[in-house]
Design a protein around this motif. Structure first.
Motif, short mmCIF file in Angstrom:
data_model
loop_
_atom_site.label_atom_id
_atom_site.label_comp_id
_atom_site.label_asym_id
_atom_site.label_seq_id
_atom_site.Cartn_x
_atom_site.Cartn_y
_atom_site.Cartn_z
N SER A 1 -18.07 -54.53 -3.26
CA SER A 1 -17.03 -54.71 -2.61
C SER A 1 -16.96 -54.72 -0.73
O SER A 1 -16.38 -54.92 0.30
N ASN A 2 -17.23 -53.93 -0.56
CA ASN A 2 -17.87 -54.20 0.88
C ASN A 2 -17.01 -52.96 2.01
O ASN A 2 -16.86 -53.41 2.87
N LEU A 3 -16.08 -52.53 1.12
CA LEU A 3 -15.03 -51.30 1.64
C LEU A 3 -16.34 -49.59 2.54
O LEU A 3 -16.05 -49.14 2.63
N LEU A 4 -17.27 -50.39 2.07
CA LEU A 4 -18.05 -48.95 2.64
C LEU A 4 -17.68 -48.67 4.33
O LEU A 4 -18.13 -47.79 4.49
N ARG A 5 -18.14 -49.87 4.75
CA ARG A 5 -18.46 -49.89 5.97
C ARG A 5 -17.40 -48.88 6.85
O ARG A 5 -17.71 -48.30 7.61
N ALA A 6 -16.27 -48.91 6.47
CA ALA A 6 -15.20 -48.21 6.75
C ALA A 6 -15.76 -47.28 6.63
O ALA A 6 -13.81 -46.22 7.33
N ALA B 1 -5.05 -51.96 2.60
CA ALA B 1 -5.14 -53.68 3.27
C ALA B 1 -6.77 -54.52 3.45
O ALA B 1 -6.37 -55.38 3.06
N LEU B 2 -7.61 -53.79 3.59
CA LEU B 2 -8.75 -54.17 3.48
C LEU B 2 -8.96 -54.32 1.97
O LEU B 2 -9.80 -55.93 2.07
N ALA B 3 -8.65 -53.70 1.18
CA ALA B 3 -9.04 -54.32 -0.40
C ALA B 3 -8.64 -55.13 -0.78
O ALA B 3 -9.17 -56.20 -1.80
N VAL B 4 -7.05 -55.53 -0.92
CA VAL B 4 -7.05 -56.48 -1.02
C VAL B 4 -7.39 -57.97 -0.35
O VAL B 4 -6.11 -58.99 -0.71
N GLY B 5 -8.11 -57.73 0.43
CA GLY B 5 -8.39 -58.73 1.09
C GLY B 5 -8.07 -59.68 2.76
O GLY B 5 -7.90 -60.23 3.53
N VAL C 1 -24.23 -61.47 -1.56
CA VAL C 1 -22.81 -60.66 -0.92
C VAL C 1 -22.95 -59.52 -0.72
O VAL C 1 -21.60 -59.43 0.30
N ASP C 2 -23.44 -59.25 -0.16
CA ASP C 2 -24.09 -58.10 0.01
C ASP C 2 -23.77 -58.05 2.15
O ASP C 2 -23.12 -57.15 3.17
N GLN C 3 -23.53 -59.27 2.07
CA GLN C 3 -23.19 -59.23 3.78
C GLN C 3 -21.52 -59.81 3.98
O GLN C 3 -21.31 -59.33 5.42
N LEU C 4 -21.04 -60.15 2.92
CA LEU C 4 -19.53 -60.67 3.49
C LEU C 4 -18.20 -59.88 3.94
O LEU C 4 -18.58 -57.82 2.67
N THR C 5 -16.83 -60.10 4.01
CA THR C 5 -16.51 -58.92 4.97
C THR C 5 -15.29 -58.78 3.29
O THR C 5 -15.75 -59.53 2.32
N PRO C 6 -14.76 -58.16 3.13
CA PRO C 6 -13.89 -57.87 1.86
C PRO C 6 -12.93 -58.76 1.95
O PRO C 6 -12.95 -59.46 0.79
N ASN C 7 -12.59 -59.31 2.76
CA ASN C 7 -11.74 -60.95 2.95
C ASN C 7 -12.28 -61.74 1.69
O ASN C 7 -12.11 -62.72 1.75
N GLU C 8 -13.76 -62.17 2.42
CA GLU C 8 -14.44 -62.89 2.27
C GLU C 8 -14.53 -62.88 0.88
O GLU C 8 -14.51 -63.78 -0.09
N LEU C 9 -14.50 -61.38 0.25
CA LEU C 9 -15.23 -60.85 -1.45
C LEU C 9 -14.21 -61.56 -1.80
O LEU C 9 -13.94 -62.65 -3.08
#
Lengths: 277, 301
Positions: A62-67, B185-189, A84-92
């Motif tokens: 889900s790319n939440l690692l960077r945070a 918040a990040l997780a829900v986009g 998808v490994d370069q996408l932001t969580p928003n894009e995912l």
């Protein structure tokens, strides 16, 4: 022996995690090359003890690692035939991959309904459609309808878990990464939540990658399972066959297998597993 | 009609109205604190920066409304830049680090604004005179400044708009969600970067409004940055997360400091006004640290 690494299937899997390595803070190696696949419409369980790397695997996807100062340093992740490994969580989330984090992480000072609504953030839709989606979530979780006006912080652990899953649902996900839904909940409630997850999977067609410590229940509801140890997949197989596996029974299900009593056998198991990985 | 009672009300009302001016500054703090958990030390500097930019443009012959638009654009740009340059590299750092960064931002803004526009004080005329309204004085015997009333009107509009924005809109809800839990918040986009840029831009807008009103009252000068210090007890009283708190806190601070000055002042030799709010804030810290409207920390056991 069911514990064999499945060969790459001819059909492209829905989600493919390929030899992913994750390093935290530039020094701490947490995932040492994890590969796994989720087919469309499947529930796949990711099992293992504390610190095995389940959560990290989900967050890598889900790319939440960077945070959290983590980084995927090797390998690739593909969803629906696309890197998808370069996408932001928003894009995912827009693509349809939603994570329900360990420990619920509800917005405590928002009401249950507001929590659900934040789930639809990425979709710019009108009120009527939001209303319809809310009703759908309430259909799956009738309890949330009763608590819709309460601050999420004041609801019970089970209700928070339901809120978190419902919130993900509001994004119209194709795949939910569900992290430890059973954490801190009474067995009966865990059963209820898994039942709902299963029906979401069947009725809404949401594929689910589930990280769980509760091996027993996870294998009952999943189609396929992977066992992680120390950042590696040490075993995988169809859920039913994993549940029958002697090693899994002994180490993860707490059932003592008939013949093996001595410590030497345990060591043998460990060694064998290492071979398998 | 004029008597001790109407004098009391005159003091009370002028205090309340002065309090609204504090609330305006406090609002900017609340916005940023709500959305990012950062106490933005630079809010005072933003007020000063906005006022100075505006007044300098007007002095150079720019039309009033055009100057307002330009200043607003500058403040929004500043908000976006702050997110980009200051906040983004500090993501997931402890709040104290972010706080220190805003102190840095304060000095930068103070230097920048005076570097560009010069350090001399300016007068600012927004067309509303700071004098008592005669018709009110005739009817009730109270002398209230029409400027104060105007300022409260502006504040009321601003607060209503902000409250609606936070409670009813998708972005507003996202802002509150971000304030609660960054990770979720990040997780829900919800894209944190955009949200922070938005909130700093809105705080910039509030700083502009506060800067214009304060600038018109006290003149635009370096001392304007210190109005931020008066906002501090307002925040402690009202709670850091609450827009309503900023308003009520401002009213209480304004009224109590004026009343204390008039009725207690003579006994201790005056000058109470300047320190009374801080005593009040101290008392609140002891007995109700989250403020009147602040969010209680929800702990599950």
């Amino acid at each position: 022996m069911s514990a064999v690494i499945t060969p790459q299937p001819a059909v492209q899997a829905y989600l493919t995690v390929n030899n992913v390595e994750v390093i935290y803070d530039h020094v701490i190696l947490v995932l040492k090359g994890v590969s796994l696949q989720v087919q469309k419409g499947q529930i796949v369980a990711l099992l293992g003890a504390n610190g095995a790397g389940k959560t990290t695997t989900l967050k890598a996807i889900s790319n939440l690692l960077r945070a959290e100062r983590g980084e995927v340093t090797k390998g690739s992740i593909e969803f629906d035939g696309r890197r998808v490994d370069q996408l932001t969580p928003n894009e995912l989330v827009r693509l349809g991959v939603c994570q329900v984090m360990e420990g619920r992480h509800c917005f405590q000072h928002l009401t249950v309904e507001e929590n659900l609504l934040t789930g639809a953030f990425t979709r710019s839709v009108g009120r009527a459609e939001l209303r319809r989606d809310l009703e759908l979530v309430y259909e799956y979780f009738p309890r949330l309808k009763e608590r819709r006006g309460s601050l999420a912080g004041y609801t019970s652990g089970g209700e928070q878990q339901m809120t978190a899953i419902g919130r993900a649902l509001m994004a119209h996900p194709k795949m939910i990464l569900l992290d430890e839904p059973s954490m801190g909940l009474a067995p009966q409630l865990v059963e209820e939540i898994f039942g709902i997850v299963k029906s979401l999977n069947e009725k809404e067609g949401v594929s689910i990658l589930l990280a769980e410590q509760n091996t027993n229940i996870a294998l009952r509801f999943a189609d396929y399972g992977y066992i992680l140890e120390n950042g590696r997949v040490v075993m995988d197989g169809a859920a039913a066959s994993l549940a029958q596996n002697e090693d899994v029974k002994e180490f993860y299900l707490g059932l003592s297998a008939g013949g093996r009593k001595s410590f030497r056998d345990t060591k043998f198991y460990r060694r064998r597993k290492r071979w398998l990985s | 009609m004029a008597g001790p009672v109407s004098f009391f009300f005159e003091v009370l009302f002028s205090g309340l109205l002065a309090g609204v001016m504090y609330s305006l500054v406090a609002l900017g703090f609340v916005l940023i604190y709500k959305a990012s958990g950062v106490f933005n030390f630079a809010q005072g500097a933003m007020v000063f920066f906005a006022a100075l930019t505006f007044v300098s443009l007007v002095e150079r012959g720019v039309n009033f409304w055009l100057a307002m638009a330009i200043t607003l654009a500058v403040m929004i740009l500043l908000g976006i830049l702050t997110e980009r340059v200051v906040l983004r590299p500090l993501i997931n750092q402890p709040p104290i680090t972010l706080f220190m960064a805003t102190i840095g931002l304060t000095f930068f803004l103070e230097g920048l604004s005076q570097g560009i526009w010069g350090a001399q004080p300016h007068g600012l005329d927004i067309g509303i005179r700071d004098e008592p309204m005669e018709w009110l004085a005739d009817r009730t015997g109270m002398f209230l400044s029409q400027f104060d009333l105007f300022a409260s009107g502006i504040a009321a509009v601003l607060v209503t708009v902000l409250a609606l924005f936070f409670q009813r809109t998708r972005i507003g809800r996202a802002l509150r969600a971000v304030a609660d839990d960054h990770q979720a918040a990040l997780a829900v986009g919800i894209p944190l970067k955009h949200i922070w840029a938005i909130v700093w831009a809105v705080a910039g807008f509030v700083a502009l409004v506060a800067g214009l009103l304060w600038g018109a009252r006290t003149g635009v000068q370096y001392a304007l940055t210190f109005v931020a210090l008066k906002a501090l007890p307002v925040l402690i009283l009202g709670g850091f997360e609450s827009i309503a708190g900023a308003i009520v806190g401002g009213l209480i601070i304004g009224a109590s400091e004026k009343l204390a000055e008039v009725y207690l002042g003579p006994y201790v030799g005056g000058g109470i006004e300047s320190w009374f709010p801080y005593v009040l804030a101290l008392a609140f810290l002891l007995f109700r640290p989250e403020g009147l409207f602040g969010e209680k920390h929800i702990d599950r056991v």
